[in-house]
Write a protein that holds these residues in place. Sequence first.
Motif, mmCIF file in Angstrom:
data_model
loop_
_atom_site.group_PDB
_atom_site.id
_atom_site.type_symbol
_atom_site.label_atom_id
_atom_site.label_comp_id
_atom_site.label_asym_id
_atom_site.label_seq_id
_atom_site.Cartn_x
_atom_site.Cartn_y
_atom_site.Cartn_z
ATOM 1 N N ASP A 5 0.823 -1.204 0.000
ATOM 2 C CA ASP A 5 0.000 0.000 0.000
ATOM 3 C C ASP A 5 0.859 1.256 0.000
ATOM 4 O O ASP A 5 2.010 1.245 0.431
ATOM 5 N N HIS A 6 0.265 2.346 -0.455
ATOM 6 C CA HIS A 6 0.906 3.660 -0.426
ATOM 7 C C HIS A 6 0.561 4.304 0.910
ATOM 8 O O HIS A 6 -0.595 4.640 1.153
ATOM 9 N N VAL A 7 1.575 4.432 1.773
ATOM 10 C CA VAL A 7 1.364 4.895 3.141
ATOM 11 C C VAL A 7 2.174 6.163 3.386
ATOM 12 O O VAL A 7 3.352 6.241 3.034
ATOM 13 N N ARG A 8 1.524 7.119 4.016
ATOM 14 C CA ARG A 8 2.165 8.392 4.375
ATOM 15 C C ARG A 8 1.939 8.608 5.865
ATOM 16 O O ARG A 8 0.808 8.590 6.326
ATOM 17 N N GLY A 9 3.028 8.788 6.601
ATOM 18 C CA GLY A 9 2.919 9.007 8.033
ATOM 19 C C GLY A 9 2.974 7.708 8.807
ATOM 20 O O GLY A 9 3.022 6.616 8.234
ATOM 21 N N SER A 10 2.964 7.843 10.121
ATOM 22 C CA SER A 10 3.114 6.639 10.951
ATOM 23 C C SER A 10 2.344 6.730 12.263
ATOM 24 O O SER A 10 2.713 6.105 13.238
ATOM 25 N N GLY A 11 1.292 7.514 12.303
ATOM 26 C CA GLY A 11 0.524 7.662 13.532
ATOM 27 C C GLY A 11 -0.200 6.383 13.921
ATOM 28 O O GLY A 11 -0.258 5.415 13.165
ATOM 29 N N PRO A 12 -0.779 6.380 15.129
ATOM 30 C CA PRO A 12 -1.432 5.183 15.656
ATOM 31 C C PRO A 12 -2.766 4.837 14.984
ATOM 32 O O PRO A 12 -3.222 3.706 15.063
ATOM 33 N N VAL A 13 -3.386 5.802 14.318
ATOM 34 C CA VAL A 13 -4.667 5.584 13.652
ATOM 35 C C VAL A 13 -4.424 5.580 12.147
ATOM 36 O O VAL A 13 -3.604 6.340 11.635
ATOM 37 N N THR A 14 -5.138 4.706 11.432
ATOM 38 C CA THR A 14 -4.988 4.619 9.982
ATOM 39 C C THR A 14 -6.245 5.115 9.282
ATOM 40 O O THR A 14 -7.341 4.634 9.563
ATOM 41 N N ILE A 15 -6.050 6.080 8.384
ATOM 42 C CA ILE A 15 -7.124 6.513 7.481
ATOM 43 C C ILE A 15 -6.785 5.934 6.117
ATOM 44 O O ILE A 15 -5.745 6.239 5.551
ATOM 45 N N LEU A 16 -7.641 5.057 5.620
ATOM 46 C CA LEU A 16 -7.456 4.447 4.309
ATOM 47 C C LEU A 16 -8.544 4.972 3.386
ATOM 48 O O LEU A 16 -9.722 4.964 3.749
ATOM 49 N N VAL A 17 -8.127 5.460 2.224
ATOM 50 C CA VAL A 17 -9.072 6.028 1.266
ATOM 51 C C VAL A 17 -8.949 5.315 -0.076
ATOM 52 O O VAL A 17 -7.845 5.138 -0.594
ATOM 53 N N TYR A 18 -10.088 4.899 -0.601
ATOM 54 C CA TYR A 18 -10.177 4.449 -1.993
ATOM 55 C C TYR A 18 -10.580 5.691 -2.770
ATOM 56 O O TYR A 18 -11.638 6.274 -2.509
ATOM 57 N N GLY A 19 -9.713 6.109 -3.708
ATOM 58 C CA GLY A 19 -9.971 7.360 -4.406
ATOM 59 C C GLY A 19 -9.744 7.278 -5.904
ATOM 60 O O GLY A 19 -9.244 6.293 -6.434
ATOM 61 N N GLU A 68 -12.765 18.690 8.262
ATOM 62 C CA GLU A 68 -11.595 18.537 9.131
ATOM 63 C C GLU A 68 -11.980 18.228 10.581
ATOM 64 O O GLU A 68 -11.418 17.324 11.199
ATOM 65 N N GLY A 69 -12.944 18.954 11.119
ATOM 66 C CA GLY A 69 -13.340 18.734 12.511
ATOM 67 C C GLY A 69 -13.880 17.333 12.747
ATOM 68 O O GLY A 69 -13.523 16.680 13.735
ATOM 69 N N SER A 70 -14.734 16.860 11.844
ATOM 70 C CA SER A 70 -15.324 15.526 12.002
ATOM 71 C C SER A 70 -14.265 14.437 11.885
ATOM 72 O O SER A 70 -14.262 13.476 12.675
ATOM 73 N N LEU A 71 -13.366 14.567 10.912
ATOM 74 C CA LEU A 71 -12.309 13.562 10.779
ATOM 75 C C LEU A 71 -11.347 13.614 11.957
ATOM 76 O O LEU A 71 -10.901 12.579 12.443
ATOM 77 N N ARG A 72 -11.030 14.808 12.430
ATOM 78 C CA ARG A 72 -10.144 14.932 13.598
ATOM 79 C C ARG A 72 -10.778 14.209 14.795
ATOM 80 O O ARG A 72 -10.114 13.487 15.522
ATOM 81 N N GLN A 73 -12.077 14.409 14.967
ATOM 82 C CA GLN A 73 -12.779 13.755 16.063
ATOM 83 C C GLN A 73 -12.772 12.230 15.887
ATOM 84 O O GLN A 73 -12.585 11.489 16.841
ATOM 85 N N ALA A 74 -12.958 11.773 14.662
ATOM 86 C CA ALA A 74 -12.989 10.324 14.387
ATOM 87 C C ALA A 74 -11.645 9.659 14.659
ATOM 88 O O ALA A 74 -11.611 8.508 15.115
ATOM 89 N N ILE A 75 -10.548 10.367 14.416
ATOM 90 C CA ILE A 75 -9.244 9.744 14.644
ATOM 91 C C ILE A 75 -8.723 9.980 16.062
ATOM 92 O O ILE A 75 -7.747 9.371 16.468
ATOM 93 N N ALA A 76 -9.424 10.822 16.818
ATOM 94 C CA ALA A 76 -8.988 11.114 18.193
ATOM 95 C C ALA A 76 -9.503 10.100 19.215
ATOM 96 O O ALA A 76 -9.014 10.054 20.319
#
Length: 169
Positions: free
Chosen positions: A9-23, A160-168
């Motif tokens: 997979d094409h991965v950017r970053g290394s935080g504890p939460v993963t956002i995966l997008v089919y685009g 941004e706010g909703s996604l920030r909340q989802a990954i927090a």
Amino acid sequence: MTVNVSKDDHVRGSGPVTILVYGDYECPYTRALELVIMQLRRRDSDSFRYVYRYFPLREIHPHAQMAAEAAEAVSALGGPDAFWRMHDSLFADQYHLEGPDLEQRATATGVDMRAYLSGVASHQFAARVERDVQSGIANGVEGTPSVFIDGERYHGKRDEGSLRQAIAR
């Protein structure tokens, strides 16, 4: 159903939460989400890793497949940094996804242009794009962008706010 990240997979970053997008590189909704993810990365880059998978909507976006193949060619020839430069460039200007536009962007990534042109002309990377498409279909993806957070389908708002909340969580 859980979506797992693979070593291909094409991965950017290394935080504890993963956002995966089919685009889809030609999809205005995917572009809008990319802008939100870019904002999140600027503010909270350590809080998540971002995974991008190809899901070109070939019936309605005639340039999406070739743009995905071009991005994959750049990835194969130049590695992850070149891929992400190409990826960002494709979303920066979705209205110029013809062959010469893709070549110009690939040149800017510094990859071997002979190899790039040969690979794109022979559709050498179409199977890799199709692998992502099939993965998406297996995971219930029907349109773009489709978002998964830590392997689970995310149906919330894409601001941004909703996604920030989802990954927090």
